[in-house]
Write a protein that holds these residues in place. Sequence first.
Motif, PDB file in Angstrom:
ATOM      1  N   GLY A   1       0.823  -1.209   0.000  1.00 38.88           N
ATOM      2  CA  GLY A   1       0.000   0.000   0.000  1.00 38.88           C
ATOM      3  C   GLY A   1       0.852   1.252   0.000  1.00 38.88           C
ATOM      4  O   GLY A   1       0.565   2.219  -0.710  1.00 38.88           O
ATOM      5  N   PHE A   2       1.923   1.234   0.779  1.00 38.31           N
ATOM      6  CA  PHE A   2       2.842   2.365   0.838  1.00 38.31           C
ATOM      7  C   PHE A   2       3.443   2.637  -0.537  1.00 38.31           C
ATOM      8  O   PHE A   2       3.407   3.768  -1.035  1.00 38.31           O
ATOM      9  N   ALA A   3       3.985   1.605  -1.160  1.00 38.04           N
ATOM     10  CA  ALA A   3       4.636   1.776  -2.460  1.00 38.04           C
ATOM     11  C   ALA A   3       3.634   2.149  -3.549  1.00 38.04           C
ATOM     12  O   ALA A   3       3.922   2.983  -4.418  1.00 38.04           O
ATOM     13  N   GLY A   4       2.460   1.540  -3.520  1.00 36.86           N
ATOM     14  CA  GLY A   4       1.440   1.854  -4.519  1.00 36.86           C
ATOM     15  C   GLY A   4       0.963   3.297  -4.428  1.00 36.86           C
ATOM     16  O   GLY A   4       0.848   3.987  -5.441  1.00 36.86           O
ATOM     17  N   LEU A   5       0.696   3.769  -3.223  1.00 40.52           N
ATOM     18  CA  LEU A   5       0.236   5.149  -3.061  1.00 40.52           C
ATOM     19  C   LEU A   5       1.334   6.161  -3.358  1.00 40.52           C
ATOM     20  O   LEU A   5       1.070   7.231  -3.895  1.00 40.52           O
ATOM     21  N   PHE A   6       2.574   5.824  -3.013  1.00 40.78           N
ATOM     22  CA  PHE A   6       3.674   6.724  -3.337  1.00 40.78           C
ATOM     23  C   PHE A   6       3.800   6.854  -4.859  1.00 40.78           C
ATOM     24  O   PHE A   6       3.935   7.960  -5.387  1.00 40.78           O
ATOM     25  N   THR A   7       3.741   5.729  -5.555  1.00 42.94           N
ATOM     26  CA  THR A   7       3.844   5.743  -7.014  1.00 42.94           C
ATOM     27  C   THR A   7       2.695   6.518  -7.635  1.00 42.94           C
ATOM     28  O   THR A   7       2.903   7.327  -8.551  1.00 42.94           O
TER      29      THR A   7
END
Length: 139
Positions: free
Chosen positions: A110-116
């Motif tokens: 979730g962290f990586a997806g939202l950052f992207t």
Amino acid sequence: MQSSVELWQKNLHRARQARDLVFDYALGTSLVALLPIAGYYSLRLLLVLFLLAKMCRDIGKVWQFPRGQDLLAIAGNIFGAMGAVITASVVWVTLLAIGIWVPYFDSFKGFAGLFTLTWMLGQSTNQYYANGAAKSPSR
């Protein structure tokens, strides 16, 4: 009347300011996924959507909402937003798949997806407004 060097320096400063703003929002939205509160996914989604809309508006404020973008710039911004959603989904699925073999990796999906998503949407919006600012030297 501004010289072309002054205009270039002003636009360079705005671009750097917008990029820093996008990075701050990307960190903020991605940290929403790491909140240790179970449930409340609708509330988190609304918070992320609010932050994304506010980021786009703040980028417009940095560029002083220039007008005059052509049809290609508008289409590029729309396709940039669609590409951001697709790329964020791919990042999310990739970390989910890696998490099958390497424990704890899937907790950061979730962290990586939202950052992207936030980073790409912000860069697309930044390019959209920069295109209009390059055409209007009166600002």
